[in-house]
Design a protein around this motif. Sequence first.
Motif, PDB file in Angstrom:
ATOM      1  N   MET A   1       0.838  -1.202   0.000  1.00 34.41           N
ATOM      2  CA  MET A   1       0.000   0.000   0.000  1.00 34.41           C
ATOM      3  C   MET A   1       0.874   1.255   0.000  1.00 34.41           C
ATOM      4  O   MET A   1       1.682   1.444   0.907  1.00 34.41           O
ATOM      5  CB  MET A   1      -0.901   0.017   1.234  1.00 34.41           C
ATOM      6  N   PRO A   2       0.745   2.126  -0.996  1.00 34.94           N
ATOM      7  CA  PRO A   2       1.533   3.354  -1.012  1.00 34.94           C
ATOM      8  C   PRO A   2       1.196   4.258   0.176  1.00 34.94           C
ATOM      9  O   PRO A   2       0.041   4.375   0.586  1.00 34.94           O
ATOM     10  CB  PRO A   2       1.129   4.026  -2.330  1.00 34.94           C
ATOM     11  N   ALA A   3       2.230   4.878   0.718  1.00 35.59           N
ATOM     12  CA  ALA A   3       2.023   5.888   1.748  1.00 35.59           C
ATOM     13  C   ALA A   3       1.389   7.129   1.117  1.00 35.59           C
ATOM     14  O   ALA A   3       1.374   7.288  -0.109  1.00 35.59           O
ATOM     15  CB  ALA A   3       3.346   6.237   2.413  1.00 35.59           C
ATOM     16  N   GLU A   4       0.891   8.029   1.944  1.00 39.85           N
ATOM     17  CA  GLU A   4       0.213   9.233   1.462  1.00 39.85           C
ATOM     18  C   GLU A   4       1.256  10.276   1.057  1.00 39.85           C
ATOM     19  O   GLU A   4       1.535  11.238   1.770  1.00 39.85           O
ATOM     20  CB  GLU A   4      -0.717   9.769   2.550  1.00 39.85           C
ATOM     21  N   MET A   5       1.821  10.068  -0.137  1.00 39.44           N
ATOM     22  CA  MET A   5       3.038  10.780  -0.506  1.00 39.44           C
ATOM     23  C   MET A   5       2.845  12.268  -0.776  1.00 39.44           C
ATOM     24  O   MET A   5       3.780  13.041  -0.590  1.00 39.44           O
ATOM     25  CB  MET A   5       3.674  10.113  -1.728  1.00 39.44           C
ATOM     26  N   ASP A   6       1.669  12.709  -1.195  1.00 40.64           N
ATOM     27  CA  ASP A   6       1.516  14.142  -1.451  1.00 40.64           C
ATOM     28  C   ASP A   6       1.633  14.941  -0.160  1.00 40.64           C
ATOM     29  O   ASP A   6       2.338  15.958  -0.101  1.00 40.64           O
ATOM     30  CB  ASP A   6       0.204  14.444  -2.185  1.00 40.64           C
ATOM     31  N   ARG A   7       0.994  14.483   0.892  1.00 41.88           N
ATOM     32  CA  ARG A   7       1.079  15.183   2.173  1.00 41.88           C
ATOM     33  C   ARG A   7       2.464  15.051   2.794  1.00 41.88           C
ATOM     34  O   ARG A   7       2.997  16.011   3.372  1.00 41.88           O
ATOM     35  CB  ARG A   7       0.018  14.658   3.132  1.00 41.88           C
ATOM     36  N   ILE A   8       3.050  13.873   2.690  1.00 43.90           N
ATOM     37  CA  ILE A   8       4.399  13.670   3.236  1.00 43.90           C
ATOM     38  C   ILE A   8       5.400  14.571   2.528  1.00 43.90           C
ATOM     39  O   ILE A   8       6.226  15.246   3.153  1.00 43.90           O
ATOM     40  CB  ILE A   8       4.806  12.186   3.118  1.00 43.90           C
ATOM     41  N   ASN A   9       5.326  14.610   1.203  1.00 45.05           N
ATOM     42  CA  ASN A   9       6.258  15.451   0.445  1.00 45.05           C
ATOM     43  C   ASN A   9       6.051  16.934   0.720  1.00 45.05           C
ATOM     44  O   ASN A   9       7.021  17.703   0.746  1.00 45.05           O
ATOM     45  CB  ASN A   9       6.120  15.169  -1.055  1.00 45.05           C
ATOM     46  N   ALA A  10       4.810  17.353   0.907  1.00 41.92           N
ATOM     47  CA  ALA A  10       4.552  18.769   1.194  1.00 41.92           C
ATOM     48  C   ALA A  10       5.221  19.183   2.502  1.00 41.92           C
ATOM     49  O   ALA A  10       5.838  20.260   2.592  1.00 41.92           O
ATOM     50  CB  ALA A  10       3.050  19.022   1.248  1.00 41.92           C
ATOM     51  N   ILE A  11       5.127  18.324   3.510  1.00 45.47           N
ATOM     52  CA  ILE A  11       5.764  18.618   4.792  1.00 45.47           C
ATOM     53  C   ILE A  11       7.284  18.578   4.655  1.00 45.47           C
ATOM     54  O   ILE A  11       8.001  19.437   5.185  1.00 45.47           O
ATOM     55  CB  ILE A  11       5.283  17.625   5.864  1.00 45.47           C
ATOM     56  N   ALA A  12       7.785  17.588   3.921  1.00 46.29           N
ATOM     57  CA  ALA A  12       9.227  17.470   3.722  1.00 46.29           C
ATOM     58  C   ALA A  12       9.795  18.690   3.002  1.00 46.29           C
ATOM     59  O   ALA A  12      10.843  19.225   3.382  1.00 46.29           O
ATOM     60  CB  ALA A  12       9.543  16.200   2.931  1.00 46.29           C
ATOM     61  N   GLU A  13       9.104  19.132   1.961  1.00 53.31           N
ATOM     62  CA  GLU A  13       9.571  20.302   1.211  1.00 53.31           C
ATOM     63  C   GLU A  13       9.544  21.565   2.070  1.00 53.31           C
ATOM     64  O   GLU A  13      10.439  22.409   1.982  1.00 53.31           O
ATOM     65  CB  GLU A  13       8.708  20.482  -0.035  1.00 53.31           C
ATOM     66  N   GLN A  14       8.543  21.694   2.888  1.00 51.32           N
ATOM     67  CA  GLN A  14       8.441  22.851   3.776  1.00 51.32           C
ATOM     68  C   GLN A  14       9.657  22.950   4.703  1.00 51.32           C
ATOM     69  O   GLN A  14      10.128  24.045   5.027  1.00 51.32           O
ATOM     70  CB  GLN A  14       7.163  22.751   4.607  1.00 51.32           C
ATOM     71  N   HIS A  15      10.187  21.786   5.105  1.00 57.69           N
ATOM     72  CA  HIS A  15      11.314  21.756   6.030  1.00 57.69           C
ATOM     73  C   HIS A  15      12.649  21.497   5.326  1.00 57.69           C
ATOM     74  O   HIS A  15      13.684  21.418   5.999  1.00 57.69           O
ATOM     75  CB  HIS A  15      11.080  20.683   7.093  1.00 57.69           C
ATOM     76  N   GLY A  16      12.616  21.336   4.015  1.00 57.13           N
ATOM     77  CA  GLY A  16      13.848  21.103   3.273  1.00 57.13           C
ATOM     78  C   GLY A  16      14.499  19.770   3.572  1.00 57.13           C
ATOM     79  O   GLY A  16      15.735  19.663   3.586  1.00 57.13           O
ATOM     80  N   VAL A  17      13.677  18.751   3.794  1.00 55.42           N
ATOM     81  CA  VAL A  17      14.186  17.421   4.149  1.00 55.42           C
ATOM     82  C   VAL A  17      13.922  16.449   3.007  1.00 55.42           C
ATOM     83  O   VAL A  17      12.781  16.344   2.531  1.00 55.42           O
ATOM     84  CB  VAL A  17      13.504  16.908   5.436  1.00 55.42           C
ATOM     85  N   PRO A  18      14.934  15.714   2.540  1.00 59.57           N
ATOM     86  CA  PRO A  18      14.713  14.752   1.453  1.00 59.57           C
ATOM     87  C   PRO A  18      13.915  13.538   1.905  1.00 59.57           C
ATOM     88  O   PRO A  18      13.932  13.166   3.087  1.00 59.57           O
ATOM     89  CB  PRO A  18      16.134  14.351   1.035  1.00 59.57           C
ATOM     90  N   VAL A  19      13.224  12.916   0.952  1.00 64.45           N
ATOM     91  CA  VAL A  19      12.401  11.735   1.215  1.00 64.45           C
ATOM     92  C   VAL A  19      12.994  10.533   0.497  1.00 64.45           C
ATOM     93  O   VAL A  19      13.336  10.597  -0.687  1.00 64.45           O
ATOM     94  CB  VAL A  19      10.951  11.964   0.749  1.00 64.45           C
ATOM     95  N   ILE A  20      13.109   9.441   1.232  1.00 63.95           N
ATOM     96  CA  ILE A  20      13.528   8.155   0.672  1.00 63.95           C
ATOM     97  C   ILE A  20      12.346   7.206   0.784  1.00 63.95           C
ATOM     98  O   ILE A  20      11.867   6.932   1.892  1.00 63.95           O
ATOM     99  CB  ILE A  20      14.727   7.567   1.439  1.00 63.95           C
ATOM    100  N   GLU A  21      11.839   6.702  -0.310  1.00 64.15           N
ATOM    101  CA  GLU A  21      10.747   5.737  -0.273  1.00 64.15           C
ATOM    102  C   GLU A  21      11.278   4.338   0.001  1.00 64.15           C
ATOM    103  O   GLU A  21      12.163   3.857  -0.723  1.00 64.15           O
ATOM    104  CB  GLU A  21      10.000   5.708  -1.604  1.00 64.15           C
ATOM    105  N   ASP A  22      10.762   3.692   1.020  1.00 61.92           N
ATOM    106  CA  ASP A  22      11.022   2.274   1.231  1.00 61.92           C
ATOM    107  C   ASP A  22       9.907   1.523   0.518  1.00 61.92           C
ATOM    108  O   ASP A  22       8.794   1.384   1.025  1.00 61.92           O
ATOM    109  CB  ASP A  22      11.047   1.950   2.719  1.00 61.92           C
ATOM    110  N   ALA A  23      10.220   1.064  -0.690  1.00 60.88           N
ATOM    111  CA  ALA A  23       9.241   0.384  -1.540  1.00 60.88           C
ATOM    112  C   ALA A  23       9.512  -1.109  -1.613  1.00 60.88           C
ATOM    113  O   ALA A  23       9.161  -1.770  -2.595  1.00 60.88           O
ATOM    114  CB  ALA A  23       9.256   1.000  -2.937  1.00 60.88           C
TER     115      ALA A  23
END
Length: 368
Positions: A137-159
């Motif tokens: 099941m994919p995580a809720e990536m739009d909300r996660i990425n929005a928060i990450a971008e706001q804080h300047g933190v990169p995202v690594i997907e564990d797929a």
Amino acid sequence: METIPYLDLQAQCAALRSEVLTALGEICESTSFAQGSATSDFEAKFAAYCGVDHCVSLNSGTSALHLALRCLDVGPGDEVVTVSMTFIATAWAISYVGTTPVFVDIDPVRRTLNPDNLEAAITSRTKAIIPVHLYGMPAEMDRINAIAEQHGVPVIEDAAQAHGARYQGRRVGQFGQIACFSFYPSKNLGAYGEGGALITNDASIAHRARSLRDHAQSQKYLHDEIGYNYRMDSFQGAVLSIKLKHLDEWNTARIDCARLYTELLKDSSYKLPAHVSDSECVWHCYVIETPERDRVRSALQDVGIQSAVHYPVPIHLQKAYAHLDYRSGDLPVTEALCEHCLSLPIYPELSKEKMSRVASVLLDLQNR
């Protein structure tokens, strides 16, 4: 009474036997056994399948996560936010680079990182976020990425459990700066041994990952930093290229299995996994929840139906991470899922008759 295995790899292997043996024979003739043309061929095919520019084949999904953090220069003194409801390799990679894992609770519907809990976990020391696409099941990536971008933190997907899954129409692996896959034999796309991959659209990350997997050689016998022997062997690359041609068909079969289980068990007392409209889950696992998990599992075993538990103890309560001082009750949704989760048999070759038998036994057990 015929046993229903939790997973039937023999059926899949039998269907591919001739093609696989031919491919392995060609590798033996070429004697290119490690990181040869078979692995580079798979890299190109898997990158295209995932819709990204680069794929770096590796010897495991754990290695992929480790190199992802190395490529982002995450290290001692830093923090990485992730979930505790995952296979422990997600946390191992964080520990390998000397970093502190910060665990947040999951969403009770998707069972993936809950964005509502994410922002409060981010500090000035946070250097990466690792959402896990659990059970396919994919995580809720739009909300996660929005928060990450706001804080300047990169995202690594564990797929590692989500080969081919889609979120809002796009395959997982396209949402983070890096995504990591496992090809352990039981995965939707599984090797005939160990295997993994790191995918990215960043050419510099792909270049560094390829160097790090091969002892960090800039040229033969010249090493600019500490590297690893994380190469994929050619046999695995060949097997994965053959299997990749069937992945969408197999995933569709898993989706059909999940729909049938949900229909058969819809009026039961078990908590069933959600079918989420914005995502195409590929059902690496079909996980029901019941407070009588151990009794139900034992009763299934008694009538020849195998099952599994993914996972019985959350990472934040594992002895290996006792030094982080988490306590029972810190992540209540995660802890409840670990106590109640039961994975039913699910694989492309599973017949409707066998699924009906599983459901029938489950329905009978709830009335006892």
